[in-house]
Design a protein around this motif. Structure first.
Motif, PDB file in Angstrom:
ATOM      1  N   TYR A 308       0.950  -1.231  -0.009  1.00 55.72           N
ATOM      2  CA  TYR A 308      -0.003  -0.012   0.114  1.00 55.72           C
ATOM      3  C   TYR A 308       0.873   1.211  -0.192  1.00 55.72           C
ATOM      4  CZ  TYR A 308       0.969   0.767   5.091  1.00 55.72           C
ATOM      5  OH  TYR A 308       1.590   1.164   6.112  1.00 55.72           O
ATOM      6  N   GLN A 309       0.394   2.351  -0.331  1.00 54.74           N
ATOM      7  CA  GLN A 309       0.947   3.750  -0.400  1.00 54.74           C
ATOM      8  C   GLN A 309       0.045   4.723  -0.553  1.00 54.74           C
ATOM      9  OE1 GLN A 309       1.648   1.406  -3.326  1.00 54.74           O
ATOM     10  NE2 GLN A 309      -0.264   2.339  -3.547  1.00 54.74           N
ATOM     11  N   PRO A 310       0.300   5.986  -0.275  1.00 57.28           N
ATOM     12  CA  PRO A 310      -0.364   7.072  -0.469  1.00 57.28           C
ATOM     13  C   PRO A 310       0.340   7.512  -1.899  1.00 57.28           C
ATOM     14  CG  PRO A 310       1.439   7.925   0.814  1.00 57.28           C
ATOM     15  CD  PRO A 310       1.587   6.262   0.850  1.00 57.28           C
ATOM     16  N   HIS A 311      -0.388   8.371  -2.839  1.00 56.60           N
ATOM     17  CA  HIS A 311      -0.244   8.852  -3.920  1.00 56.60           C
ATOM     18  C   HIS A 311      -0.600  10.066  -4.367  1.00 56.60           C
ATOM     19  CE1 HIS A 311       1.916   7.899  -7.844  1.00 56.60           C
ATOM     20  NE2 HIS A 311       0.913   7.992  -8.494  1.00 56.60           N
ATOM     21  N   GLY A 312       0.255  11.120  -4.392  1.00 59.30           N
ATOM     22  CA  GLY A 312      -0.059  12.546  -4.684  1.00 59.30           C
ATOM     23  C   GLY A 312      -1.193  12.783  -3.431  1.00 59.30           C
ATOM     24  N   THR A 313      -2.139  13.442  -3.936  1.00 60.57           N
ATOM     25  CA  THR A 313      -3.233  13.682  -2.910  1.00 60.57           C
ATOM     26  C   THR A 313      -4.138  12.642  -2.264  1.00 60.57           C
ATOM     27  OG1 THR A 313      -4.840  14.355  -4.664  1.00 60.57           O
ATOM     28  CG2 THR A 313      -3.450  16.127  -3.934  1.00 60.57           C
ATOM     29  N   LYS A 314      -3.664  11.682  -2.852  1.00 53.61           N
ATOM     30  CA  LYS A 314      -4.814  10.265  -2.507  1.00 53.61           C
ATOM     31  C   LYS A 314      -3.923   9.587  -1.537  1.00 53.61           C
ATOM     32  CE  LYS A 314      -6.526   9.392  -7.175  1.00 53.61           C
ATOM     33  NZ  LYS A 314      -5.918  10.295  -7.672  1.00 53.61           N
ATOM     34  N   GLY A 315      -4.922   9.328  -0.085  1.00 57.40           N
ATOM     35  CA  GLY A 315      -4.387   8.580   0.996  1.00 57.40           C
ATOM     36  C   GLY A 315      -4.223   6.969   0.710  1.00 57.40           C
ATOM     37  N   ASN A 316      -3.569   6.693   1.527  1.00 57.19           N
ATOM     38  CA  ASN A 316      -3.083   5.111   1.515  1.00 57.19           C
ATOM     39  C   ASN A 316      -4.138   4.355   0.809  1.00 57.19           C
ATOM     40  OD1 ASN A 316      -0.595   5.330   2.743  1.00 57.19           O
ATOM     41  ND2 ASN A 316      -1.826   5.154   4.739  1.00 57.19           N
ATOM     42  N   PHE A 317      -3.498   3.446  -0.229  1.00 56.94           N
ATOM     43  CA  PHE A 317      -4.660   2.482  -1.062  1.00 56.94           C
ATOM     44  C   PHE A 317      -3.603   1.262  -1.364  1.00 56.94           C
ATOM     45  CE2 PHE A 317      -2.925   5.694  -4.365  1.00 56.94           C
ATOM     46  CZ  PHE A 317      -2.445   4.653  -5.174  1.00 56.94           C
TER      47      PHE A 317
END
Length: 346
Positions: A308-317
Motif C-alpha cells: 500500500y502507499q499514498p500517491h499524490g493527494t490520494k491517501g493510502n490505498f
C-alpha cells in the motif's frame, strides 16, 4: 538547475579538484552542473539518485507533469525544456517510463520521441517494469514508440519473474558506447592480445567490473518456456487482472483508484464503518488509516502480502500486482474474501 559551489580537493584547492575531475573522468565541472534531465513526476526514485551519483545534483532533474492516469504530458515536457534553456541550462536527457511503479502507467512514447527529436535530446525509457509486455502480441501496443528510444532499461526479474537480479540495458548505439564511457583499459585484467575476440570481455564496459551473469538466467528461462510460453505468462497476468477488477466491482467495500491499464490494481478497501460516509469531513483521513491496519493483520496472519502507499493527494490505498504466473482465479477470490474478513470490524 541549482547554483553550485566549487568542489574542494583534499587541500581545499577547487582548481586542483577540477583538474582531477578533468584528468580522471574527462568532464568539465561547470558544464556538467548546468546540464539537466527531464522525467515524469511519476517516475522512479532512482532517476534522482542517479543524478546525485553522477554529480549532476538532484536539482538538475526537471519534473514533468503527469496526467490523472500518471502519464507524462508531452506539452509540459516541451515547456520544461524551454524553461531550462531560458535559464542557461543545457537539457540533454529525457526519461520516459513504461510501467510506473504504483499506477502502472505507460508514457506516450511517440509524442515524447517527437519532442526529443526536435531538441536533439537523448531519450531513455525506463521499461524495467513494463518492458516485458513487448513479448505479448496482444498488449505490446502499450509500448508503441519504444523503438525510437536511444536506450531502454528492462528488468526480466519483474514481470517475467526471472531470478533476482536480471536486468538489461538496451542501446541503439553500435559504437561500443559503454566501453567508451566506462573503460579504463586496465591491462592487468583486460589484455588486448588474447587469442580470442576481446570484445567478449564485458567487464570493462560496466561500472562495477565483476558481476553476476544476468543474461544466463534470462536465456535459460527463455529456452525452457519459449517465446510463446513467456507471451502466455504476460497475457495470463492481464486476464487475471481483468478478472480481479470485475469481481471487485461486484462487492461492496472495494473502490478502484482508477481502471488499470496494466497489471497494477490500485484500490481502497472501505470498511463497514466508513461506507456511505464519503461526505464526512474526516472520511479521507480515516480511510487512509485502513490499509496499514489491514496490512499488519494479513502479515501477522501469514495469509497474504499486498503493498500500500499514498500517491499524490490520494491517501493510502492497496496496490495488488498480478504478476506471479502461478496465480489463479481462486487466488483472486481469496484475496477479496480475506480483505473482507480482516476488515469486517473496522
Amino acid at each position: 538547475m541549482a547554483d553550485s559551489k566549487p568542489l574542494l580537493s583534499r587541500d581545499g584547492d577547487p582548481m586542483a579538484a577540477e583538474a582531477l575531475l578533468r584528468d580522471v573522468f574527462g568532464i568539465v565541472v561547470d558544464e556538467i552542473i548546468w546540464k539537466g534531465t527531464s522525467a515524469s513526476e511519476k517516475c522512479h526514485y532512482s532517476i534522482k539518485k542517479g543524478a546525485a551519483f553522477l554529480g549532476l545534483g538532484t536539482d538538475s532533474v526537471r519534473v514533468v507533469k503527469a496526467d490523472e492516469r500518471g502519464k507524462m504530458i508531452p506539452e509540459d515536457l516541451e515547456r520544461q525544456i524551454s524553461l531550462a534553456e531560458a535559464e542557461g541550462a543545457v537539457p540533454f536527457l529525457v526519461i520516459a517510463t513504461s510501467g510506473t511503479t504504483v499506477l502502472g502507467a505507460f508514457d506516450p512514447l511517440e509524442a515524447i520521441a517527437d519532442v526529443c527529436q526536435r531538441h536533439g535530446l537523448w531519450m531513455h525509457v525506463d521499461a524495467a517494469w513494463g518492458g516485458s509486455v513487448l513479448l505479448s502480441q496482444t498488449h505490446r501496443h502499450l509500448l508503441d514508440g519504444i523503438q525510437r528510444a536511444d536506450s531502454v532499461a528492462w528488468n526480466p526479474h519483474k514481470l517475467l519473474t526471472a531470478g533476482l537480479q536480471c536486468s538489461a540495458l538496451l542501446l541503439q548505439d553500435t559504437s561500443n558506447l559503454l566501453k567508451h564511457c566506462h573503460g579504463s583499459q586496465a591491462s592487468y585484467l583486460f589484455q588486448q592480445d588474447k587469442f580470442y575476440d576481446v570484445a567478449l570481455d564485458t567487464g570493462d564496459k560496466v561500472v562495477q567490473c565483476g558481476r553476476r551473469v544476468d543474461c544466463l538466467k534470462l536465456w535459460l528461462m527463455w529456452k525452457a518456456q519459449g517465446g510463446q510460453g513467456l507471451e502466455c505468462r504476460i497475457d495470463q497476468a492481464f486476464a487475471l487482472t481483468r478478472y480481479l477488477v470485475k469481481e471487485m466491482k461486484k462487492r461492496e467495500g472495494f473502490e478502484l483508484v482508477m481502471e488499470p491499464e496494466f497489471v497494477n490494481v490500485c484500490f481502497w478497501f472501505v470498511p463497514p464503518s466508513l461506507r456511505g460516509k464519503q461526505e464526512s469531513p474526516d472520511y479521507s483521513e480515516r480511510l487512509a488509516k485502513v490499509a496499514p491496519v489491514l496490512k499488519e493483520r494479513m502479515v501477522k496472519e501469514g495469509s497474504m502480502m499486498i503493498g500500500y502507499q499514498p500517491h499524490g493527494t490520494k491517501g493510502n490505498f492497496f496496490r495488488m500486482v498480478v504478476a506471479n504466473p502461478a496465480l489463479t482465479r481462486a487466488d483472486m477470490d481469496f484475496l477479496l474474501n480475506e480483505l473482507e474478513r480482516l476488515g469486517q470490524d473496522l
